[in-house]
Design a protein around this motif. Structure first.
Motif, mmCIF file in Angstrom:
data_model
loop_
_atom_site.group_PDB
_atom_site.id
_atom_site.type_symbol
_atom_site.label_atom_id
_atom_site.label_comp_id
_atom_site.label_asym_id
_atom_site.label_seq_id
_atom_site.Cartn_x
_atom_site.Cartn_y
_atom_site.Cartn_z
ATOM 1 N N LEU A 19 11.501 2.344 -4.343
ATOM 2 C CA LEU A 19 10.271 2.710 -5.044
ATOM 3 C C LEU A 19 10.638 2.920 -6.512
ATOM 4 C CD1 LEU A 19 9.054 5.269 -2.398
ATOM 5 C CD2 LEU A 19 7.956 3.087 -2.902
ATOM 6 N N TRP A 54 0.779 -1.244 0.000
ATOM 7 C CA TRP A 54 0.000 0.000 0.000
ATOM 8 C C TRP A 54 0.808 1.291 0.000
ATOM 9 C CZ3 TRP A 54 0.697 3.528 3.746
ATOM 10 C CH2 TRP A 54 1.169 3.104 4.998
ATOM 11 N N LEU A 55 2.034 1.299 0.502
ATOM 12 C CA LEU A 55 2.766 2.559 0.642
ATOM 13 C C LEU A 55 3.149 3.227 -0.685
ATOM 14 C CD1 LEU A 55 3.964 4.636 2.603
ATOM 15 C CD2 LEU A 55 6.079 3.291 2.566
ATOM 16 N N PRO A 56 3.611 2.474 -1.693
ATOM 17 C CA PRO A 56 4.000 3.152 -2.933
ATOM 18 C C PRO A 56 2.819 3.925 -3.537
ATOM 19 C CG PRO A 56 4.838 0.911 -2.920
ATOM 20 C CD PRO A 56 3.886 1.034 -1.757
ATOM 21 N N PRO A 57 3.042 5.195 -3.852
ATOM 22 C CA PRO A 57 1.957 5.977 -4.451
ATOM 23 C C PRO A 57 1.662 5.523 -5.880
ATOM 24 C CG PRO A 57 3.944 7.306 -4.226
ATOM 25 C CD PRO A 57 4.236 5.987 -3.606
ATOM 26 N N ASP A 58 0.577 6.038 -6.442
ATOM 27 C CA ASP A 58 0.198 5.700 -7.812
ATOM 28 C C ASP A 58 1.392 5.863 -8.742
ATOM 29 O OD1 ASP A 58 -2.424 5.144 -7.126
ATOM 30 O OD2 ASP A 58 -3.157 7.148 -7.632
ATOM 31 N N TRP A 68 2.525 8.670 11.664
ATOM 32 C CA TRP A 68 1.269 8.040 11.257
ATOM 33 C C TRP A 68 0.491 7.758 12.530
ATOM 34 C CZ3 TRP A 68 0.261 6.516 6.087
ATOM 35 C CH2 TRP A 68 1.325 6.737 5.206
ATOM 36 N N HIS A 73 -4.544 3.593 -1.108
ATOM 37 C CA HIS A 73 -4.067 2.210 -1.216
ATOM 38 C C HIS A 73 -4.195 1.484 0.126
ATOM 39 C CE1 HIS A 73 -1.287 3.405 -4.805
ATOM 40 N NE2 HIS A 73 -2.570 3.511 -5.086
ATOM 41 N N LEU A 74 -3.890 2.194 1.222
ATOM 42 C CA LEU A 74 -4.046 1.603 2.549
ATOM 43 C C LEU A 74 -5.505 1.221 2.781
ATOM 44 C CD1 LEU A 74 -3.061 0.859 5.397
ATOM 45 C CD2 LEU A 74 -3.287 3.290 6.011
ATOM 46 N N SER A 81 -2.649 9.263 -2.265
ATOM 47 C CA SER A 81 -2.602 7.998 -2.988
ATOM 48 C C SER A 81 -2.254 6.841 -2.045
ATOM 49 C CB SER A 81 -1.568 8.102 -4.114
ATOM 50 O OG SER A 81 -1.386 6.870 -4.747
ATOM 51 N N SER A 82 -1.245 7.033 -1.202
ATOM 52 C CA SER A 82 -0.882 5.983 -0.245
ATOM 53 C C SER A 82 -2.033 5.694 0.711
ATOM 54 C CB SER A 82 0.368 6.385 0.545
ATOM 55 O OG SER A 82 1.505 6.390 -0.292
ATOM 56 N N GLY A 107 0.819 12.227 -3.452
ATOM 57 C CA GLY A 107 1.416 10.961 -3.041
ATOM 58 C C GLY A 107 0.871 10.467 -1.714
#
Length: 153
Positions: A56, A31-35, A109, A146-147, A142-143, A139
């Motif tokens: 990345l 999930w961490l890598p952005p689009d 976080w 994904h999370l 996006s992350s 970013g």
């Protein structure tokens, strides 16, 4: 001049599940890598004083230049503080010869209970000058998306 960027999102999942995704290497890679990027962990030790190194890689390097190589960003992150079920604090450095990306960014976080699930708040302090605010905002969002997708499945 230092800069702080923030982002937050309510995720439809229990706090425990969301927090677990912050400290699990397989989850973090998912999930961490952005689009537009994929991630690979070279090491991972989730404890105060532990660290991880993530590569990345951009799917299309023509759309964005990497900080480390033409198509990648290498991130060195140290776990500064972990409060089980609630907070993860990372000291993050980008591996780069470009001084615009020098310096340590602190990423906090926080996961708290919210109506409908869990609220995740990200605070990035001392963001390197080379990271444009609008790109970082995109970013982070996006992350978080994904999370959400990862823990809501």
């Amino acid at each position: 001049m230092t800069r702080t960027d923030t982002a937050s999102r309510v995720i439809s999942a229990p706090v425990e599940r969301v927090y677990a995704a912050l400290v699990d290497p397989d989850a973090l890679t998912a999930w961490l890598p952005p689009d537009g990027m994929s991630g690979e962990l070279e090491r991972f030790d989730a404890r105060p004083g532990g660290s991880f190194r993530m590569i990345l890689t951009y799917a299309d390097a023509s759309e964005a230049a990497g900080k480390t190589t033409a198509d990648s960003d290498v991130v060195e992150a140290r776990f500064v503080d972990i409060i089980s079920g609630t907070r993860v604090v990372l000291a993050v450095d980008f591996v780069s010869d470009d001084p615009a990306y020098a310096g340590t960014m602190t990423m906090t976080w926080e996961v708290t209970k919210a109506d409908g699930g869990a609220r995740v708040e990200i605070r990035a302090d001392d963001v390197p000058a080379g990271i444009r605010a609008e790109d970082h905002a995109a970013g982070l969002a996006s992350s978080l998306a994904h999370l959400a997708a990862y823990v809501e499945r």
